[in-house]
Design a protein around this motif. Structure first.
Motif, PDB file in Angstrom:
ATOM      1  N   LEU A 176      -6.217  82.977 -22.044  1.00  0.00           N
ATOM      2  CA  LEU A 176      -5.153  82.275 -21.321  1.00  0.00           C
ATOM      3  C   LEU A 176      -4.722  83.079 -20.096  1.00  0.00           C
ATOM      4  N   CYS A 177      -4.433  82.365 -19.009  1.00  0.00           N
ATOM      5  CA  CYS A 177      -4.101  83.000 -17.728  1.00  0.00           C
ATOM      6  C   CYS A 177      -2.695  83.582 -17.731  1.00  0.00           C
ATOM      7  N   LEU A 178      -2.547  84.717 -17.042  1.00  0.00           N
ATOM      8  CA  LEU A 178      -1.234  85.302 -16.777  1.00  0.00           C
ATOM      9  C   LEU A 178      -0.955  85.131 -15.297  1.00  0.00           C
ATOM     10  N   TYR A 179       0.147  84.433 -14.965  1.00  0.00           N
ATOM     11  CA  TYR A 179       0.426  84.158 -13.561  1.00  0.00           C
ATOM     12  C   TYR A 179       0.678  85.467 -12.799  1.00  0.00           C
ATOM     13  N   GLY A 180       0.153  85.524 -11.570  1.00  0.00           N
ATOM     14  CA  GLY A 180       0.273  86.722 -10.755  1.00  0.00           C
ATOM     15  C   GLY A 180      -0.868  87.689 -10.973  1.00  0.00           C
ATOM     16  N   HIS A 181      -1.705  87.401 -11.968  1.00  0.00           N
ATOM     17  CA  HIS A 181      -2.860  88.245 -12.278  1.00  0.00           C
ATOM     18  C   HIS A 181      -4.131  87.386 -12.266  1.00  0.00           C
ATOM     19  N   ASP A 182      -4.226  86.436 -13.201  1.00  0.00           N
ATOM     20  CA  ASP A 182      -5.420  85.584 -13.308  1.00  0.00           C
ATOM     21  C   ASP A 182      -5.327  84.327 -12.448  1.00  0.00           C
ATOM     22  N   ILE A 183      -4.128  83.941 -12.084  1.00  0.00           N
ATOM     23  CA  ILE A 183      -3.926  82.816 -11.166  1.00  0.00           C
ATOM     24  C   ILE A 183      -2.799  83.175 -10.200  1.00  0.00           C
ATOM     25  N   ASP A 184      -2.926  82.688  -8.969  1.00  0.00           N
ATOM     26  CA  ASP A 184      -1.892  82.933  -7.958  1.00  0.00           C
ATOM     27  C   ASP A 184      -2.070  81.925  -6.826  1.00  0.00           C
TER      28      ASP A 184
ATOM     29  N   ILE B 117     -11.095  91.379 -31.903  1.00  0.00           N
ATOM     30  CA  ILE B 117     -12.548  91.535 -31.749  1.00  0.00           C
ATOM     31  C   ILE B 117     -12.969  92.998 -31.858  1.00  0.00           C
ATOM     32  N   ASN B 118     -11.965  93.884 -31.969  1.00  0.00           N
ATOM     33  CA  ASN B 118     -12.189  95.324 -32.130  1.00  0.00           C
ATOM     34  C   ASN B 118     -13.058  95.900 -31.012  1.00  0.00           C
ATOM     35  N   GLY B 119     -12.677  95.590 -29.796  1.00  0.00           N
ATOM     36  CA  GLY B 119     -13.426  96.121 -28.659  1.00  0.00           C
ATOM     37  C   GLY B 119     -12.790  95.701 -27.352  1.00  0.00           C
ATOM     38  N   PRO B 120     -13.323  96.209 -26.234  1.00  0.00           N
ATOM     39  CA  PRO B 120     -12.777  95.861 -24.929  1.00  0.00           C
ATOM     40  C   PRO B 120     -13.167  94.437 -24.522  1.00  0.00           C
ATOM     41  N   LEU B 121     -12.333  93.838 -23.690  1.00  0.00           N
ATOM     42  CA  LEU B 121     -12.580  92.490 -23.195  1.00  0.00           C
ATOM     43  C   LEU B 121     -11.892  92.352 -21.850  1.00  0.00           C
ATOM     44  N   ALA B 122     -12.350  91.380 -21.067  1.00  0.00           N
ATOM     45  CA  ALA B 122     -11.760  91.188 -19.746  1.00  0.00           C
ATOM     46  C   ALA B 122     -11.985  89.755 -19.296  1.00  0.00           C
ATOM     47  N   MET B 123     -11.179  89.330 -18.325  1.00  0.00           N
ATOM     48  CA  MET B 123     -11.479  88.097 -17.609  1.00  0.00           C
ATOM     49  C   MET B 123     -11.322  88.379 -16.125  1.00  0.00           C
ATOM     50  N   GLY B 124     -11.944  87.532 -15.338  1.00  0.00           N
ATOM     51  CA  GLY B 124     -11.869  87.721 -13.898  1.00  0.00           C
ATOM     52  C   GLY B 124     -12.591  86.597 -13.191  1.00  0.00           C
ATOM     53  N   TYR B 125     -12.922  86.828 -11.929  1.00  0.00           N
ATOM     54  CA  TYR B 125     -13.601  85.821 -11.113  1.00  0.00           C
ATOM     55  C   TYR B 125     -14.907  86.382 -10.586  1.00  0.00           C
ATOM     56  N   VAL B 126     -15.948  85.535 -10.621  1.00  0.00           N
ATOM     57  CA  VAL B 126     -17.227  85.903 -10.012  1.00  0.00           C
ATOM     58  C   VAL B 126     -17.746  84.724  -9.188  1.00  0.00           C
ATOM     59  N   ASN B 127     -18.631  85.036  -8.264  1.00  0.00           N
ATOM     60  CA  ASN B 127     -19.354  84.005  -7.522  1.00  0.00           C
ATOM     61  C   ASN B 127     -19.969  83.020  -8.512  1.00  0.00           C
ATOM     62  N   ARG B 128     -19.864  81.741  -8.183  1.00  0.00           N
ATOM     63  CA  ARG B 128     -20.290  80.676  -9.110  1.00  0.00           C
ATOM     64  C   ARG B 128     -21.722  80.877  -9.626  1.00  0.00           C
ATOM     65  N   ARG B 129     -22.595  81.445  -8.814  1.00  0.00           N
ATOM     66  CA  ARG B 129     -24.001  81.613  -9.210  1.00  0.00           C
ATOM     67  C   ARG B 129     -24.160  82.559 -10.401  1.00  0.00           C
ATOM     68  N   PHE B 130     -23.120  83.385 -10.652  1.00  0.00           N
ATOM     69  CA  PHE B 130     -23.218  84.390 -11.719  1.00  0.00           C
ATOM     70  C   PHE B 130     -22.329  84.048 -12.923  1.00  0.00           C
TER      71      PHE B 130
ATOM     72  N   ALA C 235       0.219  73.369  -0.580  1.00  0.00           N
ATOM     73  CA  ALA C 235      -0.508  72.466   0.314  1.00  0.00           C
ATOM     74  C   ALA C 235      -1.975  72.861   0.469  1.00  0.00           C
ATOM     75  N   GLU C 236      -2.288  74.140   0.183  1.00  0.00           N
ATOM     76  CA  GLU C 236      -3.675  74.615   0.285  1.00  0.00           C
ATOM     77  C   GLU C 236      -4.433  74.507  -1.035  1.00  0.00           C
ATOM     78  N   GLY C 237      -3.788  73.976  -2.068  1.00  0.00           N
ATOM     79  CA  GLY C 237      -4.444  73.831  -3.362  1.00  0.00           C
ATOM     80  C   GLY C 237      -4.369  75.071  -4.231  1.00  0.00           C
ATOM     81  N   GLY C 238      -3.605  76.094  -3.789  1.00  0.00           N
ATOM     82  CA  GLY C 238      -3.387  77.276  -4.610  1.00  0.00           C
ATOM     83  C   GLY C 238      -2.283  77.026  -5.629  1.00  0.00           C
ATOM     84  N   ILE C 239      -2.132  77.953  -6.575  1.00  0.00           N
ATOM     85  CA  ILE C 239      -1.179  77.779  -7.680  1.00  0.00           C
ATOM     86  C   ILE C 239       0.087  78.592  -7.406  1.00  0.00           C
ATOM     87  N   LEU C 240       1.228  77.908  -7.304  1.00  0.00           N
ATOM     88  CA  LEU C 240       2.524  78.564  -7.126  1.00  0.00           C
ATOM     89  C   LEU C 240       3.058  79.090  -8.457  1.00  0.00           C
ATOM     90  N   ASP C 241       2.725  78.396  -9.543  1.00  0.00           N
ATOM     91  CA  ASP C 241       3.142  78.796 -10.895  1.00  0.00           C
ATOM     92  C   ASP C 241       2.458  77.857 -11.873  1.00  0.00           C
TER      93      ASP C 241
END
Length: 381
Positions: free
Chosen positions: A248-256, A335-348, A103-109
């Motif tokens: 691609l998102c992993l539920y419980g980590h990149d989306i919740d 890509i033979n190197g480190p990589l990550a995904m996450g969330y940042v303030n929209r301005r960045f 109901a709050e617009g969050g992701i259950l799954d």
């Protein structure tokens, strides 16, 4: 890739076969699952990118929505109250990715939604949901489905994914009609005499299929597929590095439940009619974010050096101010190197923006990049 576990672990129909194949097993989503086989995660990852990897994903939840009046529209309208995808527009055999929102617009799954194409079952909707969420998802469906739409939980089905550039050719050697199946479509057919529901999809960024099969037939089918020299068994470790490179998102980590589909960069999965009409749980927040923008956004991050930034790593602006957090991170063999995904303030969130990653108390330089990190290679016909 393992996790703390209370109570006895569940097993999939392929559990004994994993043992025969020398898998290292770990607890995952309540199941005893293979994290890797003797050749190791790096070899398995690269094999999937160049040949074909076979994954046991039988821990996922499979279920059907069945309308009593025999009309697909009845089941689709019921599901559209719970997901933001345009389900009504699905043609027989067509599939969509979507999310259960609260109901709050969050992701259950997040889940896959398919309108079955098999004659006599074209009014059925087939859902595949995440293992850790499936019991809650089933309860959510039961609580919200109207009279006249039945939830049928398919505990008697196993699920096998075959992914990679040679995946479809290997499966089509046993079922030639699969060769021309397009991305995000499905078909019911026998694979070397074993009934299966096959969809041209997966979660690695590669071309491939997911095969739903009766649990009693799962070992026999898996052995037939592994008899092809192009196909090797792959564990959860490589599944995670493959999906991370694919962005691609992993539920419980990149989306919740705190994340909206707009923040998560999943607006592509909300079709035009649903954006305009709403009518699903949490639509008010999601429509507002579609119109005005979300306060934070999911982004890709490439560290400058070789040190990986794991989940929970603070992300800072170039001048050291906190702006977000890493939700998935590791080493990308492709890509033979480190990589990550996450969330940042929209301005960045603009690609090319320099940021700092706080790893073990040190601020390491990195930059925001466009995902995927490795190109998607889906077959669109």
């Amino acid at each position: 890739m393992g996790e703390p576990q209370s109570g006895p672990l569940l097993t999939t129909p392929l559990h004994a076969l994993h043992g025969e194949l020398g898998a290292k097993m770990v607890p995952f989503a309540g199941y005893d699952m293979p994290v890797q086989y003797p050749t190791g995660v790096l070899t398995e990852h690269n094999w999937t990118r160049t040949h074909a990897g076979l994954f046991d994903v039988s821990h996922m939840g499979q279920c059907f929505l069945i309308p009593a009046d025999g009309r697909f529209e009845t089941a689709a309208a019921a599901l559209e109250k719970l997901v933001p995808a345009d389900v009504l527009a699905l043609k027989p055999g067509q599939q969509r990715y979507s999310q259960f929102t609260n109901a709050e617009g969050g992701i259950l799954d997040d889940l896959m939604v398919t309108r079955l194409g098999h004659p006599g079952h074209e009014h059925w909707i087939y859902l595949v949901v995440n293992a850790a969420c499936k019991d809650a998802d089933y309860a959510h469906l039961k609580a919200h489905l109207p009279e006249g739409v039945t939830l049928k939980i398919a505990d008697d089905l196993a699920l096998i994914a075959v992914q990679g550039p040679e995946a479809v050719a290997a499966v089509a050697a046993l079922a030639p009609d699969l060769a021309n199946l397009k991305f995000m479509t499905s078909v019911d057919l026998p694979i070397d005499g074993i009934w299966a529901h096959v969809s041209r999809t997966g979660y690695t960024g590669e071309d491939g299929v997911e095969i739903s099969v009766k649990s009693a037939d799962a070992v026999a089918l898996t052995k037939k597929l592994l008899a092809d020299a192009r196909v090797k068994p792959i564990g959860l470790g490589a599944r995670d590095s493959l999906r991370l490179e694919a962005g691609l998102c992993l539920y419980g980590h990149d989306i919740d439940t705190t994340t909206s589909p707009v923040e998560a960069g999943l607006t592509w999965s909300i079709q035009k009619r649903r954006r305009a009409e709403g009518g699903f749980l949490g639509a008010a927040r999601i429509q507002k974010e579609l119109a005005d923008g979300a306060p934070r956004l999911r982004i890709g991050i490439l560290p400058d050096g070789r040190a990986p930034a794991r989940e929970g790593t603070p992300v800072k602006s170039a001048d050291g101010q906190p702006i977000g957090t890493v939700t998935s991170g590791g080493f990308g063999p492709t890509i033979n190197g480190p990589l990550a995904m996450g969330y940042v303030n929209r301005r960045f969130a603009e690609p090319g923006t320099p940021v700092l990653l706080e790893v073990r108390g040190k601020d390491l330089p990195a930059k925001i990049v466009t995902m995927p990190f490795a190109p998607h290679r889906y077959f669109r016909g």
